[in-house]
Design a protein around this motif. Sequence first.
Motif, PDB file in Angstrom:
ATOM      1  N   MET A 290      58.184  -4.599  10.672  1.00 49.75           N
ATOM      2  CA  MET A 290      59.382  -4.623   9.825  1.00 49.75           C
ATOM      3  C   MET A 290      58.996  -4.704   8.349  1.00 49.75           C
ATOM      4  O   MET A 290      59.514  -3.961   7.513  1.00 49.75           O
ATOM      5  CB  MET A 290      60.268  -5.819  10.178  1.00 49.75           C
ATOM      6  CG  MET A 290      61.124  -5.664  11.411  1.00 49.75           C
ATOM      7  SD  MET A 290      62.124  -7.162  11.709  1.00 49.75           S
ATOM      8  CE  MET A 290      63.040  -7.284  10.173  1.00 49.75           C
ATOM      9  N   HIS A 291      58.089  -5.629   8.055  1.00 51.52           N
ATOM     10  CA  HIS A 291      57.647  -5.797   6.673  1.00 51.52           C
ATOM     11  C   HIS A 291      56.909  -4.561   6.175  1.00 51.52           C
ATOM     12  O   HIS A 291      57.033  -4.182   4.999  1.00 51.52           O
ATOM     13  CB  HIS A 291      56.755  -7.027   6.563  1.00 51.52           C
ATOM     14  CG  HIS A 291      57.504  -8.306   6.712  1.00 51.52           C
ATOM     15  ND1 HIS A 291      56.886  -9.534   6.861  1.00 51.52           N
ATOM     16  CD2 HIS A 291      58.836  -8.577   6.757  1.00 51.52           C
ATOM     17  CE1 HIS A 291      57.794 -10.488   6.984  1.00 51.52           C
ATOM     18  NE2 HIS A 291      58.983  -9.918   6.910  1.00 51.52           N
ATOM     19  N   ARG A 292      56.144  -3.947   7.069  1.00 51.72           N
ATOM     20  CA  ARG A 292      55.410  -2.745   6.684  1.00 51.72           C
ATOM     21  C   ARG A 292      56.379  -1.621   6.316  1.00 51.72           C
ATOM     22  O   ARG A 292      56.138  -0.858   5.373  1.00 51.72           O
ATOM     23  CB  ARG A 292      54.509  -2.294   7.839  1.00 51.72           C
ATOM     24  CG  ARG A 292      53.519  -1.187   7.470  1.00 51.72           C
ATOM     25  CD  ARG A 292      52.504  -1.669   6.455  1.00 51.72           C
ATOM     26  NE  ARG A 292      51.411  -0.721   6.308  1.00 51.72           N
ATOM     27  CZ  ARG A 292      50.394  -0.880   5.480  1.00 51.72           C
ATOM     28  NH1 ARG A 292      50.320  -1.949   4.719  1.00 51.72           N
ATOM     29  NH2 ARG A 292      49.428   0.022   5.404  1.00 51.72           N
ATOM     30  N   ALA A 293      57.492  -1.528   7.045  1.00 51.57           N
ATOM     31  CA  ALA A 293      58.500  -0.517   6.737  1.00 51.57           C
ATOM     32  C   ALA A 293      59.061  -0.740   5.333  1.00 51.57           C
ATOM     33  O   ALA A 293      59.344   0.217   4.603  1.00 51.57           O
ATOM     34  CB  ALA A 293      59.619  -0.550   7.775  1.00 51.57           C
ATOM     35  N   ARG A 294      59.210  -2.000   4.937  1.00 57.90           N
ATOM     36  CA  ARG A 294      59.688  -2.301   3.585  1.00 57.90           C
ATOM     37  C   ARG A 294      58.642  -1.897   2.551  1.00 57.90           C
ATOM     38  O   ARG A 294      58.979  -1.431   1.462  1.00 57.90           O
ATOM     39  CB  ARG A 294      60.014  -3.790   3.462  1.00 57.90           C
ATOM     40  CG  ARG A 294      61.133  -4.229   4.385  1.00 57.90           C
ATOM     41  CD  ARG A 294      61.375  -5.723   4.320  1.00 57.90           C
ATOM     42  NE  ARG A 294      62.185  -6.156   5.455  1.00 57.90           N
ATOM     43  CZ  ARG A 294      62.560  -7.405   5.667  1.00 57.90           C
ATOM     44  NH1 ARG A 294      62.200  -8.357   4.811  1.00 57.90           N
ATOM     45  NH2 ARG A 294      63.294  -7.706   6.725  1.00 57.90           N
ATOM     46  N   GLU A 295      57.383  -2.084   2.908  1.00 56.24           N
ATOM     47  CA  GLU A 295      56.307  -1.664   2.010  1.00 56.24           C
ATOM     48  C   GLU A 295      56.308  -0.151   1.841  1.00 56.24           C
ATOM     49  O   GLU A 295      56.079   0.365   0.740  1.00 56.24           O
ATOM     50  CB  GLU A 295      54.956  -2.139   2.554  1.00 56.24           C
ATOM     51  CG  GLU A 295      54.777  -3.645   2.537  1.00 56.24           C
ATOM     52  CD  GLU A 295      53.456  -4.061   3.182  1.00 56.24           C
ATOM     53  OE1 GLU A 295      52.600  -3.193   3.423  1.00 56.24           O
ATOM     54  OE2 GLU A 295      53.284  -5.256   3.456  1.00 56.24           O
ATOM     55  N   TYR A 296      56.557   0.568   2.931  1.00 51.66           N
ATOM     56  CA  TYR A 296      56.639   2.029   2.843  1.00 51.66           C
ATOM     57  C   TYR A 296      57.805   2.446   1.944  1.00 51.66           C
ATOM     58  O   TYR A 296      57.694   3.382   1.147  1.00 51.66           O
ATOM     59  CB  TYR A 296      56.827   2.648   4.229  1.00 51.66           C
ATOM     60  CG  TYR A 296      55.619   2.573   5.127  1.00 51.66           C
ATOM     61  CD1 TYR A 296      54.334   2.808   4.640  1.00 51.66           C
ATOM     62  CD2 TYR A 296      55.757   2.277   6.490  1.00 51.66           C
ATOM     63  CE1 TYR A 296      53.222   2.749   5.476  1.00 51.66           C
ATOM     64  CE2 TYR A 296      54.652   2.219   7.331  1.00 51.66           C
ATOM     65  CZ  TYR A 296      53.395   2.451   6.822  1.00 51.66           C
ATOM     66  OH  TYR A 296      52.302   2.399   7.645  1.00 51.66           O
ATOM     67  N   MET A 297      58.947   1.762   2.084  1.00 52.83           N
ATOM     68  CA  MET A 297      60.095   2.038   1.220  1.00 52.83           C
ATOM     69  C   MET A 297      59.718   1.827  -0.241  1.00 52.83           C
ATOM     70  O   MET A 297      59.998   2.671  -1.103  1.00 52.83           O
ATOM     71  CB  MET A 297      61.268   1.112   1.572  1.00 52.83           C
ATOM     72  CG  MET A 297      62.020   1.445   2.838  1.00 52.83           C
ATOM     73  SD  MET A 297      63.357   0.246   3.130  1.00 52.83           S
ATOM     74  CE  MET A 297      64.394   0.496   1.692  1.00 52.83           C
ATOM     75  N   HIS A 298      59.108   0.694  -0.501  1.00 48.61           N
ATOM     76  CA  HIS A 298      58.711   0.334  -1.867  1.00 48.61           C
ATOM     77  C   HIS A 298      57.746   1.367  -2.437  1.00 48.61           C
ATOM     78  O   HIS A 298      57.914   1.831  -3.574  1.00 48.61           O
ATOM     79  CB  HIS A 298      58.063  -1.059  -1.842  1.00 48.61           C
ATOM     80  CG  HIS A 298      57.547  -1.524  -3.165  1.00 48.61           C
ATOM     81  ND1 HIS A 298      56.216  -1.443  -3.508  1.00 48.61           N
ATOM     82  CD2 HIS A 298      58.174  -2.072  -4.240  1.00 48.61           C
ATOM     83  CE1 HIS A 298      56.037  -1.920  -4.721  1.00 48.61           C
ATOM     84  NE2 HIS A 298      57.213  -2.311  -5.187  1.00 48.61           N
ATOM     85  N   TYR A 299      56.765   1.751  -1.653  1.00 46.43           N
ATOM     86  CA  TYR A 299      55.768   2.714  -2.118  1.00 46.43           C
ATOM     87  C   TYR A 299      56.415   4.076  -2.369  1.00 46.43           C
ATOM     88  O   TYR A 299      56.170   4.710  -3.398  1.00 46.43           O
ATOM     89  CB  TYR A 299      54.651   2.864  -1.088  1.00 46.43           C
ATOM     90  CG  TYR A 299      53.525   3.760  -1.549  1.00 46.43           C
ATOM     91  CD1 TYR A 299      52.403   3.238  -2.190  1.00 46.43           C
ATOM     92  CD2 TYR A 299      53.584   5.135  -1.361  1.00 46.43           C
ATOM     93  CE1 TYR A 299      51.380   4.064  -2.631  1.00 46.43           C
ATOM     94  CE2 TYR A 299      52.571   5.971  -1.793  1.00 46.43           C
ATOM     95  CZ  TYR A 299      51.470   5.430  -2.430  1.00 46.43           C
ATOM     96  OH  TYR A 299      50.462   6.257  -2.869  1.00 46.43           O
ATOM     97  N   ALA A 300      57.253   4.538  -1.423  1.00 47.30           N
ATOM     98  CA  ALA A 300      57.893   5.846  -1.564  1.00 47.30           C
ATOM     99  C   ALA A 300      58.772   5.899  -2.804  1.00 47.30           C
ATOM    100  O   ALA A 300      58.851   6.935  -3.484  1.00 47.30           O
ATOM    101  CB  ALA A 300      58.712   6.161  -0.318  1.00 47.30           C
TER     102      ALA A 300
END
Length: 220
Positions: free
Chosen positions: A45-55
Amino acid sequence: MEPNKMMEIEQFLAYQFKDQDDQRKRAYICSPLSAKTDEEFIKNMHRAREYMHYAAKEMGLAARAPHAYLPMLLCDRIPNERALALQFGLRLLEESDILLVCGDRISLGMQGEILHAISIKLPIITFSHPMYRKVCEYVRKENGDTEIAGIVENHPFMTGKEKIPVKESSISEKEYIILQDAGNRLCHFCQGKECEHCQVAKLVDDAHSEAEKAGILSDS
């Protein structure tokens, strides 16, 4: 992930869609959620937020990842609620301009999203050759056009194999103002008296130091 870094990501994402004149492409984040343990599930879940942030920050996209937050509202272990979450995700996918396939494996849920993207001819971006080949296999099986699938290799973080990149003095003036405003709002409602131990105060102080290094405060 360190609490300060997660707080920084959450603050960034909280303001991501505030601009009414936002012209960025809307990117749907497709990444693994299922896991063998609860700890790994939360990590995904947290990794998905990191992907959002990076994108959003590094690729200039308006990024959405429903599985980054929906498990906090809907239980993935209850079939009806899982189905509702998947239904919402596919509907949001239809309102997106591009699908980003992140991580180093394709879960069952991701497969459904990829197949739906193929059915509506939505452009699909991968970040490694193995994932690109897998997506192309799905496209061929669905008798689709492989031209909807692409690969971008200059974002290794999106492959799931690297930690979120840290840039020295990378804060922008807009980000600094957002953090300052958020900190002031939280402090206004806080009843605590030990500010020296407050994570919010520390984050604001760190932002101030980084802004000074970046030269943002030179005229103040």
